[in-house]
Design an enzyme around this catalytic site. Structure first.
Site, PDB file in Angstrom:
ATOM      1  N   CYS B 136       1.081  -1.316   0.074  1.00 57.14           N
ATOM      2  CA  CYS B 136       0.060  -0.097   0.012  1.00 57.14           C
ATOM      3  C   CYS B 136       0.755   1.337  -0.045  1.00 57.14           C
ATOM      4  O   CYS B 136       0.477   2.285  -0.788  1.00 57.14           O
ATOM      5  CB  CYS B 136      -0.975   0.104   1.184  1.00 57.14           C
ATOM      6  SG  CYS B 136      -0.196  -0.403   2.784  1.00 57.14           S
ATOM      7  N   HIS B 249      -3.473   6.249   4.081  1.00 56.54           N
ATOM      8  CA  HIS B 249      -1.957   6.646   4.664  1.00 56.54           C
ATOM      9  C   HIS B 249      -1.575   7.865   3.876  1.00 56.54           C
ATOM     10  O   HIS B 249      -1.881   8.299   2.971  1.00 56.54           O
ATOM     11  CB  HIS B 249      -0.940   5.241   3.870  1.00 56.54           C
ATOM     12  CG  HIS B 249      -1.051   4.043   4.438  1.00 56.54           C
ATOM     13  ND1 HIS B 249      -1.852   3.884   5.612  1.00 56.54           N
ATOM     14  CD2 HIS B 249      -0.496   2.916   4.241  1.00 56.54           C
ATOM     15  CE1 HIS B 249      -1.751   2.574   6.092  1.00 56.54           C
ATOM     16  NE2 HIS B 249      -0.973   1.968   5.251  1.00 56.54           N
TER      17      HIS B 249
END
Lengths: 339, 339
Positions: B136, B249
């Protein structure tokens, strides 16, 4: 200054003011008397110090008569107006605002880093003076990095911060608590103090942004480091970010050094450095956190490792209580240099 | 692969599995059938897809007979065991685990970045193959940075992350919620999933730390970027940190470029880049946040500014939904390259 001094705290009822009382008490700071000052709005309230109630008085131009040492923490405008009056009248002012940090002739001090910058004031003929306390993020950074700088000379720093809500004041901390409650209850919080929702979120620091695209918090790190290290050439790339943490600022730091420095040697140096505590346990995955740094005096340092992308680079993660070492404690330590 | 394909999802009941169902439905992904697979423990449960109930079946070695396309998101061990069986049987496997990311001959793909790395598989004689989905943090980083790299050639990146709890799975997200509740109630939380308290705290990423002092999350960024950019020399200094955020994130990125690139030109390039949305308003102090990035397809980019400490450096702040673009969405987009 007369010892033990008559002491005053300007902004006694604020978030940092309360830290001052706690730290002066903890450190058994010698004093003949204590005068607590605030805005007329907060005047009349009572605060405990060493078990005794002190009534807070409204700040006026005559508040500093007979005061040897004054801690200012009531914002830049109050410092600009009253600190020169106090200093002219013979008071040593330790100013926590940004009002005089860049002023020539006013020392900007971290006791572990550049106590020698106080010599002129201490040996001066006039009893009064203003001494500036650096910004919290700069203090936390330089307490940890300066010992390494002395050994291997830092040429450039890339810093990303993880800053606590309380750095924006007591109301901001309340906003974090209240918004967290709202989110957990399935409600949508409406930001008031901050520009963005602060609960379960991360956002670029809320200070004003200048022409170059940097916010003031980032530029303080640049300007103040240059003054404290007396090095106008040091390169600093800072990104300041708020995180949903109540207290203590964390910083991810990538250093470029003139000479390579092994992580082992860096750990050794930091282990001996005043105001620093090494927490660096890769096996257990234990490193500095803002929770561990909160209410402590030391800057916690860990994740000490070679930078994989630079031949003499070193990376660190550090965490320090921005209300204590980043503000009140550092100011009290400056005052202790006069004792 | 046969079009429309028979599709399977391995790990259908997990956090990313649910994202797969949502994204396949949203994008109206063409398919002849859908088979949901899981561990025996979760088998028998029912999940809705396009308004119809699908019973989850237990994964076995014969699960992939007649399946043209399988999305794997059940951890590295399951991928290692079952993905080769599926691929040998003629299935295109898009694997979300780290099991094959570094394996020679297995493409590691971000569709906006290196779709050409799929050519060999697509033109190959065998119908089946394994294609790896990057981690990710790497996806979020490279979607934003690659367009700038194409223009001015990145030589080094310094990255500090602000990673959401849900990146460690559904249980970690629950732990954040539960601990936040406990802290607000004045209780002391006991960490279970994470090593450190996660509510109102920040801590170094919970993945294992290697000999050089880097955790696996940081090394994935290094290894995967080198493979995706086909550039073993790119220098990356990463510090991966968890923050009390539910989803998405955030990354603070400092780039060193071969040729200077103005913030204006960078904004222009990123404005035209697929999968990127520029949110960069210094006047209003509006920049990417994980809250704004959550549940969206785009990586948000802002704080685009010249690095004050490097002659051809550029700084960015970016935020992307790690469960969507960082996982399920990117995998579905890889599959779409076969349609």
């Amino acid at each position: 200054m007369k010892i033990p001094p008559h002491v005053s705290i300007v902004g006694a009822t604020g978030a940092v003011g309360k830290e001052f009382l706690e730290i002066l008490e903890e450190r058994n700071f010698p004093m003949r008397s204590l005068r607590l000052l605030s805005s007329p709005r907060s005047a009349g309230s009572e605060l405990l110090f060493r078990g005794e109630k002190h009534v807070v008085e409204a700040l006026t131009e005559t508040s500093f008569q007979g005061v040897d040492l004054a801690f200012f923490s009531a914002g830049g405008a109050i410092s600009k107006q009253y600190a020169p009056i106090a200093a002219d009248g013979g008071t040593i002012v330790v100013d926590n605002s940004s009002a005089f940090r860049q002023t020539d002739g006013i020392p900007l001090i971290i006791p572990e880093v550049n106590p020698e910058a106080l010599d002129e004031v201490r040996q001066g003929k006039k009893p009064g003076a203003i001494i500036a306390n650096p910004n919290c993020s700069t203090i936390v950074l330089l307490v940890a990095v300066t010992p390494l700088h002395r050994e291997a000379t830092v040429t450039r720093m890339v810093v990303s911060t993880y800053q606590a809500a309380s750095g924006a004041g007591a109301k901001a901390l309340e906003e974090l608590t209240e918004q967290s409650r709202q989110v957990l209850a399935g409600e949508s919080p409406s930001p008031v103090v901050f520009n963005e929702p602060c609960a379960f979120n991360v956002f670029s620091h809320d200070s004003k942004i200048g022409e170059e695209g940097y916010n003031i918090e980032e530029m303080k790190m640049v300007w103040e480091t240059r003054k404290i290290w007396n090095n106008p050439d040091i390169g600093i790339s800072a990104t300041c970010v708020r995180v949903p943490v109540k207290r203590a600022h964390t910083e991810s730091v990538t250093l470029e050094l003139e000479r390579p420095l092994s992580p082992e040697r860096a750990r050794e140096i930091l282990g001996d450095a005043p105001g620093v505590q090494v927490i660096d346990d890769p096996k257990e995955n234990r490193f500095p956190t803002p929770l561990a740094a909160s209410h402590g005096d030391d800057v916690l340092v860990g994740r000490i490792r070679k930078d994989l992308s630079h031949k003499s680079g070193l990376c660190l993660l550090l965490s320090g209580d921005q209300l204590r070492k980043g503000a009140a404690l550092n100011a009290v330590q400056i005052a202790e240099l006069f004792l």
